[in-house]
Design a protein around this motif. Structure first.
Motif, PDB file in Angstrom:
ATOM      1  N   GLY A   1       0.549  -1.022  -0.107  1.00  0.00           N
ATOM      2  CA  GLY A   1       0.174  -0.076  -0.195  1.00  0.00           C
ATOM      3  C   GLY A   1       0.557   1.350  -0.011  1.00  0.00           C
ATOM      4  N   VAL A   2       2.044   1.125   0.662  1.00  0.00           N
ATOM      5  CA  VAL A   2       2.763   2.381   0.365  1.00  0.00           C
ATOM      6  C   VAL A   2       3.757   2.189  -0.442  1.00  0.00           C
ATOM      7  CG1 VAL A   2       5.025   3.467   1.568  1.00  0.00           C
ATOM      8  CG2 VAL A   2       3.237   2.282   3.461  1.00  0.00           C
ATOM      9  N   LEU A   3       4.154   1.233  -0.978  1.00  0.00           N
ATOM     10  CA  LEU A   3       4.037   1.539  -2.007  1.00  0.00           C
ATOM     11  C   LEU A   3       3.743   1.877  -3.338  1.00  0.00           C
ATOM     12  CD1 LEU A   3       6.156  -1.743  -2.850  1.00  0.00           C
ATOM     13  CD2 LEU A   3       7.398   0.905  -2.004  1.00  0.00           C
ATOM     14  N   SER A   4       1.966   1.186  -3.534  1.00  0.00           N
ATOM     15  CA  SER A   4       1.328   2.164  -4.248  1.00  0.00           C
ATOM     16  C   SER A   4       0.875   3.817  -4.314  1.00  0.00           C
ATOM     17  CB  SER A   4      -0.213   1.378  -4.231  1.00  0.00           C
ATOM     18  OG  SER A   4      -1.056   2.203  -4.747  1.00  0.00           O
ATOM     19  N   GLY A   5       0.574   4.343  -2.657  1.00  0.00           N
ATOM     20  CA  GLY A   5       0.567   5.714  -2.330  1.00  0.00           C
ATOM     21  C   GLY A   5       2.300   6.615  -3.479  1.00  0.00           C
ATOM     22  N   MET A   6       3.121   5.561  -3.019  1.00  0.00           N
ATOM     23  CA  MET A   6       4.339   7.004  -3.455  1.00  0.00           C
ATOM     24  C   MET A   6       4.839   6.473  -5.393  1.00  0.00           C
ATOM     25  SD  MET A   6       7.352   5.255  -0.688  1.00  0.00           S
ATOM     26  CE  MET A   6       8.449   6.395  -1.879  1.00  0.00           C
ATOM     27  N   PHE A   7       4.381   5.419  -5.732  1.00  0.00           N
ATOM     28  CA  PHE A   7       4.534   5.729  -6.921  1.00  0.00           C
ATOM     29  C   PHE A   7       3.692   5.522  -8.337  1.00  0.00           C
ATOM     30  CE2 PHE A   7       8.182   3.049  -4.399  1.00  0.00           C
ATOM     31  CZ  PHE A   7       8.995   4.217  -4.225  1.00  0.00           C
ATOM     32  N   GLY A   8       2.725   4.928  -7.635  1.00  0.00           N
ATOM     33  CA  GLY A   8       1.772   5.012  -8.329  1.00  0.00           C
ATOM     34  C   GLY A   8       0.916   2.901  -9.065  1.00  0.00           C
ATOM     35  N   VAL A   9       1.951   2.486  -8.118  1.00  0.00           N
ATOM     36  CA  VAL A   9       1.832   0.914  -8.692  1.00  0.00           C
ATOM     37  C   VAL A   9       0.942   0.649  -8.375  1.00  0.00           C
ATOM     38  CG1 VAL A   9       3.871   1.195 -10.332  1.00  0.00           C
ATOM     39  CG2 VAL A   9       3.934   0.430  -7.738  1.00  0.00           C
ATOM     40  N   GLY A  10       0.069  -1.017  -8.892  1.00  0.00           N
ATOM     41  CA  GLY A  10      -0.404  -1.406  -8.024  1.00  0.00           C
ATOM     42  C   GLY A  10       0.378  -2.279  -6.945  1.00  0.00           C
ATOM     43  N   GLY A  11       2.047  -2.306  -6.788  1.00  0.00           N
ATOM     44  CA  GLY A  11       2.552  -2.738  -6.271  1.00  0.00           C
ATOM     45  C   GLY A  11       2.200  -4.476  -6.176  1.00  0.00           C
ATOM     46  N   GLY A  12       1.504  -4.718  -7.189  1.00  0.00           N
ATOM     47  CA  GLY A  12       1.422  -6.782  -7.621  1.00  0.00           C
ATOM     48  C   GLY A  12       2.586  -7.203  -8.551  1.00  0.00           C
ATOM     49  N   PHE A  13       3.643  -6.578  -8.438  1.00  0.00           N
ATOM     50  CA  PHE A  13       5.047  -6.522  -8.627  1.00  0.00           C
ATOM     51  C   PHE A  13       6.186  -7.424  -7.540  1.00  0.00           C
ATOM     52  CE2 PHE A  13       6.500  -2.099  -7.778  1.00  0.00           C
ATOM     53  CZ  PHE A  13       7.811  -2.472  -7.389  1.00  0.00           C
ATOM     54  N   LEU A  14       5.586  -6.831  -6.797  1.00  0.00           N
ATOM     55  CA  LEU A  14       6.444  -7.143  -4.968  1.00  0.00           C
ATOM     56  C   LEU A  14       5.409  -8.375  -4.033  1.00  0.00           C
ATOM     57  CD1 LEU A  14       8.393  -6.729  -3.485  1.00  0.00           C
ATOM     58  CD2 LEU A  14       6.747  -4.747  -1.982  1.00  0.00           C
ATOM     59  N   ILE A  15       4.229  -7.606  -4.258  1.00  0.00           N
ATOM     60  CA  ILE A  15       2.827  -8.587  -3.609  1.00  0.00           C
ATOM     61  C   ILE A  15       2.769 -10.051  -4.180  1.00  0.00           C
ATOM     62  CG2 ILE A  15       0.416  -8.495  -4.493  1.00  0.00           C
ATOM     63  CD1 ILE A  15       0.135  -7.793  -1.641  1.00  0.00           C
ATOM     64  N   THR A  16       3.267 -10.097  -5.539  1.00  0.00           N
ATOM     65  CA  THR A  16       3.053 -11.698  -6.216  1.00  0.00           C
ATOM     66  C   THR A  16       4.176 -12.696  -5.680  1.00  0.00           C
ATOM     67  OG1 THR A  16       2.115 -10.968  -7.141  1.00  0.00           O
ATOM     68  CG2 THR A  16       2.722 -13.419  -8.087  1.00  0.00           C
ATOM     69  N   PRO A  17       5.763 -11.553  -5.845  1.00  0.00           N
ATOM     70  CA  PRO A  17       6.448 -12.843  -4.670  1.00  0.00           C
ATOM     71  C   PRO A  17       6.564 -12.957  -3.892  1.00  0.00           C
ATOM     72  CG  PRO A  17       6.976 -11.039  -7.053  1.00  0.00           C
ATOM     73  CD  PRO A  17       6.123 -10.996  -6.195  1.00  0.00           C
ATOM     74  N   LEU A  18       5.744 -11.543  -2.969  1.00  0.00           N
ATOM     75  CA  LEU A  18       6.577 -12.069  -0.909  1.00  0.00           C
ATOM     76  C   LEU A  18       5.787 -13.560  -0.764  1.00  0.00           C
ATOM     77  CD1 LEU A  18       6.029  -8.358  -0.060  1.00  0.00           C
ATOM     78  CD2 LEU A  18       7.948 -10.167  -0.033  1.00  0.00           C
ATOM     79  N   LEU A  19       3.723 -13.113  -1.516  1.00  0.00           N
ATOM     80  CA  LEU A  19       3.362 -14.335  -1.494  1.00  0.00           C
ATOM     81  C   LEU A  19       3.634 -15.546  -1.877  1.00  0.00           C
ATOM     82  CD1 LEU A  19       0.090 -13.075  -2.904  1.00  0.00           C
ATOM     83  CD2 LEU A  19       0.744 -13.102   0.143  1.00  0.00           C
ATOM     84  N   PHE A  20       4.589 -15.710  -3.149  1.00  0.00           N
ATOM     85  CA  PHE A  20       5.210 -17.194  -3.252  1.00  0.00           C
ATOM     86  C   PHE A  20       5.944 -17.202  -2.152  1.00  0.00           C
ATOM     87  CE2 PHE A  20       5.476 -15.806  -8.141  1.00  0.00           C
ATOM     88  CZ  PHE A  20       4.251 -16.030  -8.074  1.00  0.00           C
ATOM     89  N   PHE A  21       6.747 -16.348  -1.744  1.00  0.00           N
ATOM     90  CA  PHE A  21       8.123 -16.498  -0.674  1.00  0.00           C
ATOM     91  C   PHE A  21       7.278 -17.643   0.608  1.00  0.00           C
ATOM     92  CE2 PHE A  21      10.602 -13.166  -2.401  1.00  0.00           C
ATOM     93  CZ  PHE A  21      10.985 -13.344  -3.606  1.00  0.00           C
ATOM     94  N   VAL A  22       6.198 -16.910   1.131  1.00  0.00           N
ATOM     95  CA  VAL A  22       5.161 -17.775   2.634  1.00  0.00           C
ATOM     96  C   VAL A  22       4.534 -18.696   2.183  1.00  0.00           C
ATOM     97  CG1 VAL A  22       5.433 -15.246   3.485  1.00  0.00           C
ATOM     98  CG2 VAL A  22       3.704 -15.530   2.287  1.00  0.00           C
ATOM     99  N   GLY A  23       4.952 -19.521   0.907  1.00  0.00           N
ATOM    100  CA  GLY A  23       4.196 -20.903   0.712  1.00  0.00           C
ATOM    101  C   GLY A  23       2.832 -20.597  -0.553  1.00  0.00           C
ATOM    102  N   ILE A  24       2.319 -19.168  -0.755  1.00  0.00           N
ATOM    103  CA  ILE A  24       1.176 -19.504  -1.600  1.00  0.00           C
ATOM    104  C   ILE A  24       1.459 -19.585  -2.452  1.00  0.00           C
ATOM    105  CG2 ILE A  24      -0.358 -18.129  -2.369  1.00  0.00           C
ATOM    106  CD1 ILE A  24      -0.580 -18.334   0.332  1.00  0.00           C
ATOM    107  N   PRO A  25       0.191 -20.571  -3.115  1.00  0.00           N
ATOM    108  CA  PRO A  25       0.676 -21.305  -4.319  1.00  0.00           C
ATOM    109  C   PRO A  25       0.394 -20.394  -5.471  1.00  0.00           C
ATOM    110  CG  PRO A  25      -1.071 -21.997  -3.491  1.00  0.00           C
ATOM    111  CD  PRO A  25      -0.530 -21.683  -2.928  1.00  0.00           C
TER     112      PRO A  25
END
Length: 302
Positions: A25-49
């Motif tokens: 959310g912080v990244l979304s407000g700062m840069f105008g990006v949805g943040g999916g490029f970060l959140i999806t890999p982070l979910l991979f790292f915690v074991g989400i399929p």
């Protein structure tokens, strides 16, 4: 505190998920990006399929983008007409992307494709943006005078339209094609596409940075919502519990991100985004080539 995710079929720490949502959310407000490029890999790292991570990330992106957009609307930093053209292209691209995703999922290749897409696109975009941002920062220090925008091939295309808020008179074809490309990426990678769209709007379309972020968020909201709906209907891979936790964190984080972004210069925002994109790219690239610590093999018991 552990919470069970019914679609992902695993238990994850609730505070970890809230923290991931808040960071994005912080990244979304700062840069105008949805943040999916970060959140999806982070979910991979915690074991989400991967299939669940991609579909559910798009849902969280909507919430954090809406929250961040309000701040930019107050500052009159949204070009609604440009956003609408990008949105039309994005909806077309998302429809195509979901079909590609479904095909690859049926073939059992979706995990590899998602990771390779991240490494390739993040590496190219992050590298180009980082180099350009460094050059722009140097030029701004040397001289305060702004150069006139140079015309390129975009300005010679037909079907020109005036985008008053952006101060542009260009063809609708380039923003439409940018929207289609971002829509495909949104469906396949679970991203809002801001890490592609923001550089394209600045360097290809020639939009001023002050309106790029808000306009990007405007398009991301609707394309991500549409992508989530398509994944939920066709794949049944949207985990509502996971999405809700990420959503709560994202909405709160976006408010802080908008305030931070308003205090930084355009060149500083671009170089920070480029550095972040490259870091995620390097991490994913290493995961693809380095042998994991827990090595195991499957075989028949004797």
């Amino acid at each position: 505190m552990q919470i069970y995710l019914p679609i992902a079929e695993i238990s994850v720490n609730i505070y970890l998920l809230l923290g991931i949502g808040g960071l994005v959310g912080v990244l979304s407000g700062m840069f105008g990006v949805g943040g999916g490029f970060l959140i999806t890999p982070l979910l991979f790292f915690v074991g989400i399929p991967p299939a669940v991570a991609v579909a559910t990330s798009a849902n969280q992106i909507v919430a954090s983008s809406v929250s961040a957009l309000f701040g930019h609307i107050k500052r009159k930093g949204v070009d609604y007409w440009m956003g609408t053209v990008l949105l039309i292209g994005g909806l077309i691209g998302s429809t195509i992307g979901v079909q590609i995703f479904n095909l690859l999922k049926a073939m059992g290749q979706v995990d590899l494709l998602v990771n390779l897409c991240y490494v390739v696109f993040l590496g190219i975009v992050g590298g180009l943006m980082f180099i350009e941002s460094i050059n722009a920062l140097r030029k701004s220090k040397r001289s305060g005078a702004r150069k006139r925008r140079r015309h390129n091939w975009v300005h010679n295309l037909p079907f020109k339209v005036k985008f008053r808020i952006s101060g542009l008179y260009i063809s609708v074809i380039p923003p439409l094609m940018v929207g289609v490309f971002v829509g495909i990426l949104s469906a396949i990678m679970g991203v809002g596409g801001g890490f592609i769209m923001v550089p394209a709007m600045i360097y290809l379309l020639g939009m001023p940075t002050k309106v790029v972020i808000g306009t990007s968020l405007f398009q991301i909201i609707f394309v991500s919502a549409y992508t989530t709906m398509m994944h939920a209907i066709t794949n049944h891979t949207v985990d509502i519990v996971l999405a809700l936790l990420l959503l709560i964190g994202g909405v709160i984080g976006a408010q802080f991100g908008t305030r931070i972004g308003a205090k930084l210069k355009a060149e500083q925002l671009r170089i920070l985004l480029a550095a972040l994109v490259l870091l995620v790219c390097i991490k994913l690239g290493l995961d693809l080539v380095i042998t994991p610590l827990d090595v195991y093999s499957l075989g028949t018991g004797e």
